[in-house]
Design an enzyme around this catalytic site. Structure first.
Site, PDB file in Angstrom:
ATOM      1  N   ARG A 166      37.421  50.565  39.832  1.00  0.00           N
ATOM      2  CA  ARG A 166      38.791  50.452  39.339  1.00  0.00           C
ATOM      3  C   ARG A 166      38.812  50.197  37.833  1.00  0.00           C
ATOM      4  O   ARG A 166      39.553  50.832  37.095  1.00  0.00           O
ATOM      5  CB  ARG A 166      39.526  49.326  40.079  1.00  0.00           C
ATOM      6  CG  ARG A 166      40.942  49.082  39.571  1.00  0.00           C
ATOM      7  CD  ARG A 166      41.630  48.002  40.385  1.00  0.00           C
ATOM      8  NE  ARG A 166      41.829  48.394  41.763  1.00  0.00           N
ATOM      9  CZ  ARG A 166      41.490  47.671  42.820  1.00  0.00           C
ATOM     10  NH1 ARG A 166      40.904  46.503  42.654  1.00  0.00           N
ATOM     11  NH2 ARG A 166      41.720  48.110  44.041  1.00  0.00           N
ATOM     12  N   TYR A 167      38.044  49.233  37.377  1.00  0.00           N
ATOM     13  CA  TYR A 167      37.949  48.931  35.952  1.00  0.00           C
ATOM     14  C   TYR A 167      36.849  49.805  35.340  1.00  0.00           C
ATOM     15  O   TYR A 167      35.850  50.112  35.989  1.00  0.00           O
ATOM     16  CB  TYR A 167      37.612  47.460  35.736  1.00  0.00           C
ATOM     17  CG  TYR A 167      38.606  46.498  36.343  1.00  0.00           C
ATOM     18  CD1 TYR A 167      39.792  46.180  35.685  1.00  0.00           C
ATOM     19  CD2 TYR A 167      38.352  45.900  37.570  1.00  0.00           C
ATOM     20  CE1 TYR A 167      40.694  45.290  36.236  1.00  0.00           C
ATOM     21  CE2 TYR A 167      39.253  45.001  38.131  1.00  0.00           C
ATOM     22  CZ  TYR A 167      40.425  44.705  37.461  1.00  0.00           C
ATOM     23  OH  TYR A 167      41.318  43.831  38.010  1.00  0.00           O
TER      24      TYR A 167
ATOM     25  N   ARG B  46      33.232  48.086  35.338  1.00  0.00           N
ATOM     26  CA  ARG B  46      32.837  47.269  36.476  1.00  0.00           C
ATOM     27  C   ARG B  46      33.015  48.040  37.775  1.00  0.00           C
ATOM     28  O   ARG B  46      33.945  48.840  37.898  1.00  0.00           O
ATOM     29  CB  ARG B  46      33.714  46.010  36.563  1.00  0.00           C
ATOM     30  CG  ARG B  46      33.324  44.910  35.622  1.00  0.00           C
ATOM     31  CD  ARG B  46      34.526  44.021  35.312  1.00  0.00           C
ATOM     32  NE  ARG B  46      35.443  44.676  34.392  1.00  0.00           N
ATOM     33  CZ  ARG B  46      36.652  44.211  34.090  1.00  0.00           C
ATOM     34  NH1 ARG B  46      37.098  43.131  34.676  1.00  0.00           N
ATOM     35  NH2 ARG B  46      37.402  44.848  33.205  1.00  0.00           N
TER      36      ARG B  46
ATOM     37  N   CYS C 247      30.429  39.033  57.914  1.00  0.00           N
ATOM     38  CA  CYS C 247      30.573  37.719  57.294  1.00  0.00           C
ATOM     39  C   CYS C 247      30.083  36.654  58.266  1.00  0.00           C
ATOM     40  O   CYS C 247      30.152  36.830  59.490  1.00  0.00           O
ATOM     41  CB  CYS C 247      32.037  37.422  56.949  1.00  0.00           C
ATOM     42  SG  CYS C 247      32.675  38.327  55.527  1.00  0.00           S
TER      43      CYS C 247
ATOM     44  N   CYS D 243      37.710  34.616  57.585  1.00  0.00           N
ATOM     45  CA  CYS D 243      38.929  33.946  57.121  1.00  0.00           C
ATOM     46  C   CYS D 243      40.130  34.769  57.589  1.00  0.00           C
ATOM     47  O   CYS D 243      40.151  35.996  57.432  1.00  0.00           O
ATOM     48  CB  CYS D 243      38.930  33.825  55.603  1.00  0.00           C
ATOM     49  SG  CYS D 243      37.462  33.010  54.923  1.00  0.00           S
TER      50      CYS D 243
ATOM     51  N   CYS E  88      41.874  37.450  55.268  1.00  0.00           N
ATOM     52  CA  CYS E  88      40.911  38.313  54.585  1.00  0.00           C
ATOM     53  C   CYS E  88      41.544  39.608  54.071  1.00  0.00           C
ATOM     54  O   CYS E  88      42.187  40.346  54.823  1.00  0.00           O
ATOM     55  CB  CYS E  88      39.768  38.646  55.543  1.00  0.00           C
ATOM     56  SG  CYS E  88      38.527  39.736  54.806  1.00  0.00           S
TER      57      CYS E  88
ATOM     58  N   ARG F 193      39.980  42.256  53.307  1.00  0.00           N
ATOM     59  CA  ARG F 193      39.283  43.418  53.875  1.00  0.00           C
ATOM     60  C   ARG F 193      39.179  43.327  55.387  1.00  0.00           C
ATOM     61  O   ARG F 193      38.182  43.745  55.982  1.00  0.00           O
ATOM     62  CB  ARG F 193      37.895  43.570  53.244  1.00  0.00           C
ATOM     63  CG  ARG F 193      37.971  43.793  51.753  1.00  0.00           C
ATOM     64  CD  ARG F 193      36.690  44.292  51.133  1.00  0.00           C
ATOM     65  NE  ARG F 193      36.883  44.283  49.700  1.00  0.00           N
ATOM     66  CZ  ARG F 193      36.366  43.357  48.892  1.00  0.00           C
ATOM     67  NH1 ARG F 193      35.584  42.410  49.375  1.00  0.00           N
ATOM     68  NH2 ARG F 193      36.622  43.379  47.596  1.00  0.00           N
TER      69      ARG F 193
ATOM     70  N   ASP G  55      46.885  37.935  48.792  1.00  0.00           N
ATOM     71  CA  ASP G  55      47.200  39.359  48.839  1.00  0.00           C
ATOM     72  C   ASP G  55      48.102  39.679  50.036  1.00  0.00           C
ATOM     73  O   ASP G  55      47.970  39.056  51.094  1.00  0.00           O
ATOM     74  CB  ASP G  55      45.918  40.183  48.957  1.00  0.00           C
ATOM     75  CG  ASP G  55      45.046  40.108  47.715  1.00  0.00           C
ATOM     76  OD1 ASP G  55      45.593  39.947  46.618  1.00  0.00           O
ATOM     77  OD2 ASP G  55      43.802  40.191  47.861  1.00  0.00           O
TER      78      ASP G  55
ATOM     79  N   ASP H 171      46.509  39.858  42.158  1.00  0.00           N
ATOM     80  CA  ASP H 171      45.819  41.146  42.189  1.00  0.00           C
ATOM     81  C   ASP H 171      46.871  42.177  42.577  1.00  0.00           C
ATOM     82  O   ASP H 171      47.323  42.230  43.727  1.00  0.00           O
ATOM     83  CB  ASP H 171      44.675  41.103  43.203  1.00  0.00           C
ATOM     84  CG  ASP H 171      43.500  41.963  42.775  1.00  0.00           C
ATOM     85  OD1 ASP H 171      43.700  42.868  41.954  1.00  0.00           O
ATOM     86  OD2 ASP H 171      42.382  41.731  43.271  1.00  0.00           O
TER      87      ASP H 171
ATOM     88  N   LYS I  62      43.861  42.609  38.328  1.00  0.00           N
ATOM     89  CA  LYS I  62      44.247  41.202  38.253  1.00  0.00           C
ATOM     90  C   LYS I  62      45.183  40.956  37.062  1.00  0.00           C
ATOM     91  O   LYS I  62      44.867  41.314  35.925  1.00  0.00           O
ATOM     92  CB  LYS I  62      43.010  40.321  38.141  1.00  0.00           C
ATOM     93  CG  LYS I  62      42.076  40.427  39.327  1.00  0.00           C
ATOM     94  CD  LYS I  62      40.822  39.593  39.121  1.00  0.00           C
ATOM     95  CE  LYS I  62      39.853  39.768  40.283  1.00  0.00           C
ATOM     96  NZ  LYS I  62      39.316  41.149  40.354  1.00  0.00           N
TER      97      LYS I  62
END
Length: 442
Positions: free
Chosen positions: A181-182, A185, A194, A198, A201, A203, A363, A400, A407
């Site tokens: 995206r950037y 990076r 995981c 959470c 999450c 994702r 998010d 975000d 961000k």
């Protein structure tokens, strides 16, 4: 995105891809108790080391702290587990609480929690390490740590503005598993597994789905080749899933190949493992990581109660290995959405050598409305931190942006207005000050 089509490794038994397989865990190993005896560790090596593995190597067992709370929890709910097994990260993963019956054993579930566990279906699965389960309040469904781990019915409802991929990560994937995206990076998603899941999450569409496994060499190599061919990329973030759920050899295989790319200056690891599985942070892992500096780590902390003696030891080992540690925290309703809780978390992080980095507005992932706070709540928390504690204890509050906007930092606006050639500024105490800032100055 369908991980099976894109090259994730299934449970042991084969893959339709002609690629070296990465099973979730190495075979069980014999772990010695806290004494001088040696333990056998089986290697699980990728192609760079050659062959199909290596002979067992004798290593000393790692010493881990175990708090009185964990001792008591183990006695009550895992009475057959030895101290050494409890401190073995592979044992922790194999014994995660993953279903209604397992959770019933250790938690008095509310009717809503029970109904949701039955209805969960193909939503984000449940997975809680025994260590992290020991931190939950058995009797209180509103316990902040419990709210983050055990699903409720609100999670099954998609609200306005929510989506399965709110950050449009899949729209920015030039190759499977790599988000670009950037300009300088990339985000390298190296696993869909995981240690714990959470409930908020970002994702959830990816992690824990199609079984639990790591991606294979074919998918890794596509991403590595893309990074090597794109000279603008100087910063690679390893994420997923959680990269630290991979074995040392597998993780080193990836990092060593990224470090060999001359234009990659910085490698970062995004993880929650030190918080939910501190037993994973072994001296052996730290020795592996320190060979590939500059290597940074962002750790997902949410609440002061997560900063236990075990977690402090894990972060101390990482810091002593030369890794700068930063925290990434999601603002979540009923978890950390007040100034005292957030300030205490930030103070505890500094005491264990973790620098507060980002505070994220939650998010708009599908089923997350019960976690999201108004943006104003985050601004109020920032106002309660800045000027009221050390600058090192103040993270950057960001949204975000949905749709892949990246961000966007948010701060309480300190600019009150102007008085001619003076800018009017409000400080942390609410007092106004005049700062010379001539309108005609360049």
């Amino acid at each position: 995105m369908d991980e099976q089509q894109l090259g994730s490794d299934p449970e042991p038994g084969g893959s339709r891809f002609n690629a070296t397989l990465f099973p979730l865990l190495d075979p069980p190993v014999a772990i010695a108790e806290d004494g001088p005896r040696m333990a056998a560790r089986h290697g699980s090596l990728g192609p760079p080391r050659g062959g199909n593995g290596q002979s067992p190597v004798a290593v000393r067992p790692s010493r881990h702290l175990i708090s009185p709370r964990c001792v008591e929890f183990r006695r009550l709910f895992f009475p057959l587990a030895s101290r050494a097994e409890w401190n073995d990260w592979r044992w922790q993963i194999r014994n995660r609480l993953k279903n209604l019956n397992a959770l019933r054993r250790v938690v008095r579930l509310s009717p809503d929690e029970e109904r949701t566990l039955v209805r969960l279906g193909d939503h984000l699965p449940v997975g809680i390490t025994p260590y992290y389960a020991s931190l939950l309040d058995r009797n209180d469904p509103t316990d902040p740590l419990r709210k983050m781990m055990i699903p409720v019915s609100a999670e099954l409802v998609t609200g306005p503005g929510e989506s399965d991929d709110p950050l449009a990560e899949e729209a920015h994937m030039p190759v499977p598993g790599l988000v670009h995206r950037y300009a300088d990076r990339v985000l390298f998603l190296v696993t869909n597994f995981c240690a714990t899941y959470c409930r908020y999450c970002t994702r959830a569409r990816l992690v824990g789905q199609t079984g639990e496994h790591h991606f294979n060499i074919q998918q890794y190599q596509q991403a590595i080749d893309y990074i090597a061919g794109c000279r603008r990329v100087r910063d690679v973030v390893l994420s997923g899933g959680d990269p630290l759920t991979m074995t040392d050899d597998r993780l080193e295989w990836l990092i060593s190949r990224l470090r060999a790319i001359r234009h990659v200056d910085l490698i970062r690891i995004g993880t929650k493992v030190p918080v939910v599985l501190p037993q994973r942070i072994t001296p052996e892992l730290c020795r592996t990581l320190r060979r590939y500096h500059p290597l940074w780590m962002s750790i997902h902390f949410m609440h002061p109660r997560e900063v236990t003696p075990e977690v402090a030891q894990a972060c101390e080992r990482l810091a002593d290995a030369g890794l700068p540690l930063g925290s990434q925290t999601v603002l979540a309703a009923g978890v950390n959405d007040d100034v005292p809780t957030m300030k205490e978390l930030m103070h505890r992080l500094l005491r264990i050598r973790v620098r507060p980095y980002y505070l994220y507005q939650c998010d708009p992932i599908s089923g997350s409305a019960h976690f999201r706070t108004p943006v104003q709540t985050g601004l109020r928390i920032m106002a309660g931190l800045r000027g009221h504690t050390s600058g090192y204890a103040v993270p950057t509050f960001v949204v975000d942006a949905p749709g892949g906007g990246g961000k966007i930092p948010l701060l309480p606006d300190p600019v009150v207005g102007r008085d001619g050639d003076f800018l009017l500024l409000r400080n942390y105490q609410g007092s106004t000050f005049r700062y010379p800032d001539p309108l005609g100055a360049q």
